[in-house]
Design a protein around this motif. Structure first.
Motif, mmCIF file in Angstrom:
data_model
loop_
_atom_site.group_PDB
_atom_site.id
_atom_site.type_symbol
_atom_site.label_atom_id
_atom_site.label_comp_id
_atom_site.label_asym_id
_atom_site.label_seq_id
_atom_site.Cartn_x
_atom_site.Cartn_y
_atom_site.Cartn_z
ATOM 1 N N GLY A 178 -47.754 29.744 4.525
ATOM 2 C CA GLY A 178 -48.666 30.208 5.326
ATOM 3 C C GLY A 178 -48.758 29.368 6.796
ATOM 4 N N GLY A 179 -47.808 28.718 7.130
ATOM 5 C CA GLY A 179 -47.927 27.881 8.253
ATOM 6 C C GLY A 179 -48.700 26.692 7.913
ATOM 7 N N PHE A 180 -49.094 26.334 7.132
ATOM 8 C CA PHE A 180 -49.574 24.874 6.773
ATOM 9 C C PHE A 180 -48.885 24.145 5.726
ATOM 10 C CE2 PHE A 180 -53.278 28.050 7.012
ATOM 11 C CZ PHE A 180 -53.935 27.589 8.218
ATOM 12 N N GLN A 181 -48.871 22.881 6.140
ATOM 13 C CA GLN A 181 -48.064 21.757 5.442
ATOM 14 C C GLN A 181 -48.774 21.537 3.895
ATOM 15 O OE1 GLN A 181 -48.109 18.228 7.458
ATOM 16 N NE2 GLN A 181 -46.778 18.946 9.008
ATOM 17 N N PHE A 182 -47.629 21.364 2.917
ATOM 18 C CA PHE A 182 -47.828 21.004 1.592
ATOM 19 C C PHE A 182 -46.790 19.982 1.350
ATOM 20 C CE2 PHE A 182 -46.599 21.805 -2.819
ATOM 21 C CZ PHE A 182 -47.806 21.203 -3.354
ATOM 22 N N HIS A 183 -47.057 18.927 0.596
ATOM 23 C CA HIS A 183 -46.392 17.630 0.422
ATOM 24 C C HIS A 183 -46.459 17.607 -1.123
ATOM 25 C CE1 HIS A 183 -47.241 16.368 4.481
ATOM 26 N NE2 HIS A 183 -46.078 16.063 4.638
ATOM 27 N N PRO A 184 -45.093 17.975 -1.746
ATOM 28 C CA PRO A 184 -45.070 18.256 -3.311
ATOM 29 C C PRO A 184 -45.630 16.898 -3.803
ATOM 30 C CG PRO A 184 -43.215 19.204 -2.397
ATOM 31 C CD PRO A 184 -43.772 18.674 -1.084
ATOM 32 N N LEU A 185 -45.366 15.778 -3.372
ATOM 33 C CA LEU A 185 -45.876 14.626 -3.927
ATOM 34 C C LEU A 185 -47.044 14.609 -4.358
ATOM 35 C CD1 LEU A 185 -44.755 11.853 -5.072
ATOM 36 C CD2 LEU A 185 -45.480 10.903 -2.519
ATOM 37 N N VAL A 186 -48.100 15.253 -3.588
ATOM 38 C CA VAL A 186 -49.631 15.414 -3.827
ATOM 39 C C VAL A 186 -49.777 15.869 -5.226
ATOM 40 C CG1 VAL A 186 -50.236 17.631 -3.075
ATOM 41 C CG2 VAL A 186 -51.701 15.650 -2.635
ATOM 42 N N LEU A 187 -48.778 16.606 -5.966
ATOM 43 C CA LEU A 187 -49.062 17.188 -7.303
ATOM 44 C C LEU A 187 -49.312 16.294 -8.203
ATOM 45 C CD1 LEU A 187 -46.436 20.159 -7.075
ATOM 46 C CD2 LEU A 187 -48.963 20.251 -6.981
ATOM 47 N N MET A 188 -48.854 15.075 -8.176
ATOM 48 C CA MET A 188 -49.192 13.922 -8.867
ATOM 49 C C MET A 188 -50.830 13.637 -9.031
ATOM 50 S SD MET A 188 -48.133 10.452 -7.221
ATOM 51 C CE MET A 188 -48.626 9.607 -5.684
ATOM 52 N N PHE A 189 -51.623 14.052 -7.979
ATOM 53 C CA PHE A 189 -52.892 13.953 -7.817
ATOM 54 C C PHE A 189 -53.485 15.199 -8.599
ATOM 55 C CE2 PHE A 189 -51.936 10.922 -4.768
ATOM 56 C CZ PHE A 189 -53.111 9.856 -4.852
ATOM 57 N N ALA A 190 -52.828 16.394 -8.391
ATOM 58 C CA ALA A 190 -53.257 17.512 -9.375
ATOM 59 C C ALA A 190 -53.195 17.406 -10.795
ATOM 60 C CB ALA A 190 -52.668 18.733 -8.712
ATOM 61 N N LEU A 191 -52.149 16.673 -11.146
ATOM 62 C CA LEU A 191 -51.850 16.229 -12.596
ATOM 63 C C LEU A 191 -53.043 15.367 -13.107
ATOM 64 C CD1 LEU A 191 -50.277 16.529 -15.251
ATOM 65 C CD2 LEU A 191 -48.773 14.687 -14.116
ATOM 66 N N SER A 192 -53.140 14.243 -12.272
ATOM 67 C CA SER A 192 -54.152 13.344 -12.607
ATOM 68 C C SER A 192 -55.497 13.926 -12.907
ATOM 69 C CB SER A 192 -53.979 12.130 -11.615
ATOM 70 O OG SER A 192 -54.875 10.994 -12.074
ATOM 71 N N GLY A 193 -55.891 14.819 -11.900
ATOM 72 C CA GLY A 193 -57.277 15.187 -11.749
ATOM 73 C C GLY A 193 -57.376 16.181 -13.168
ATOM 74 N N SER A 194 -56.254 16.839 -13.310
ATOM 75 C CA SER A 194 -56.575 17.822 -14.486
ATOM 76 C C SER A 194 -56.622 17.247 -15.744
ATOM 77 C CB SER A 194 -55.044 18.741 -14.507
ATOM 78 O OG SER A 194 -54.951 19.428 -13.542
ATOM 79 N N LEU A 195 -55.894 15.943 -16.127
ATOM 80 C CA LEU A 195 -55.999 15.108 -17.203
ATOM 81 C C LEU A 195 -57.385 14.679 -17.417
ATOM 82 C CD1 LEU A 195 -52.304 13.323 -17.215
ATOM 83 C CD2 LEU A 195 -53.385 15.159 -18.544
ATOM 84 N N MET A 196 -57.899 14.096 -16.241
ATOM 85 C CA MET A 196 -59.150 13.694 -16.247
ATOM 86 C C MET A 196 -60.437 14.366 -16.753
ATOM 87 S SD MET A 196 -59.868 10.965 -13.301
ATOM 88 C CE MET A 196 -59.218 11.910 -11.770
ATOM 89 N N ILE A 197 -60.222 15.838 -16.473
ATOM 90 C CA ILE A 197 -61.192 16.714 -16.874
ATOM 91 C C ILE A 197 -60.866 17.676 -18.221
ATOM 92 C CG2 ILE A 197 -62.203 16.964 -14.713
ATOM 93 C CD1 ILE A 197 -60.626 19.608 -14.367
ATOM 94 N N SER A 198 -59.604 17.426 -18.988
ATOM 95 C CA SER A 198 -59.358 17.750 -20.054
ATOM 96 C C SER A 198 -60.188 17.247 -21.101
ATOM 97 C CB SER A 198 -57.892 17.404 -20.234
ATOM 98 O OG SER A 198 -57.588 16.156 -20.612
ATOM 99 N N ARG A 199 -59.841 17.794 -22.463
ATOM 100 C CA ARG A 199 -60.573 17.383 -23.555
ATOM 101 C C ARG A 199 -59.624 16.518 -24.505
ATOM 102 N NH1 ARG A 199 -65.271 20.436 -24.238
ATOM 103 N NH2 ARG A 199 -65.571 18.632 -25.778
#
Length: 205
Positions: A178-199
């Motif tokens: 949509g005209g906005f930048q996205f760097h795939p490397l940032v997904l490692m932060f998404a994974l880390s955040g998801s693991l932190m709030i997991s059970r």
């Protein structure tokens, strides 16, 4: 009838708390280093930013051990520990990632998610620690990965800095959505955040 003494922050401070503050100092120092890099473009400041996080972890480990050794713990000490961890292992890694080039709109959303997950993880731990201790005086396991595991993310970023993979040269490039930048490397932060709030349960050593 004697009036209760007003809360004294200085009196409540224990030796372990000074190590906790040292953890926070490292995190704030890392933030300053990233800001200096963004001002000067001198890569050495990114090395400083990444290098301070392992020291923050060292102080984080020592404060708990010293508190147990001296058998001195307090509610203020627990709050200090959480606040210091948010700075050093939540905000600082996200800002380092931003400094390395993950500055697009979607990158920022992921980094905000990561920080929010870290804050939520620490809050959940604080309110469930007594239950997780199962009647003892020590928590037997963590729910979700501990926030200091973000040191692994910082290690990846440090390698990227060493290899010059910054800005437009960042690993895995950039995607435009949509005209906005996205760097795939940032997904490692998404994974880390998801693991932190997991059970998932992580045994506490």
């Amino acid at each position: 009838m004697n009036k209760p003494k007003p809360f004294s922050m200085i009196r409540e401070f224990h030796l372990a708390d000074w190590f906790t503050l040292s953890n926070a100092f490292c995190g704030v120092g890392s933030l300053f280093a990233v800001m200096t890099y963004l001002q000067t473009a001198e890569v050495v400041h990114l090395y400083f930013a990444c290098g301070l996080i392992p020291f923050a972890l060292l102080f984080d480990v020592l404060d708990g051990r010293i508190a147990r050794w001296r058998q001195q713990s307090s509610a203020m000490g627990r709050e200090l520990d959480s606040l210091a961890d948010v700075i050093s292992f939540g905000v600082a890694p996200a800002v380092i990632a931003y400094g390395c080039g993950m500055q697009g709109l979607f990158d920022r959303i992921v980094l905000l998610f990561f920080v929010a997950s870290g804050v939520s993880r620490l809050a959940r731990y604080n309110v469930t620690a007594e239950k997780l201790a199962e009647g003892g005086d020590k928590v037997k396991y963590f729910e979700g990965t501990p926030i200091p595991t973000s040191l692994l993310l910082v290690a990846v970023l440090a390698i990227a800095v060493w290899q010059g993979a910054l800005g437009m040269q960042i690993w895995f490039g950039v995607v435009y959505i949509g005209g906005f930048q996205f760097h795939p490397l940032v997904l490692m932060f998404a994974l880390s955040g998801s693991l932190m709030i997991s059970r998932i349960r992580i045994p506490k050593l």
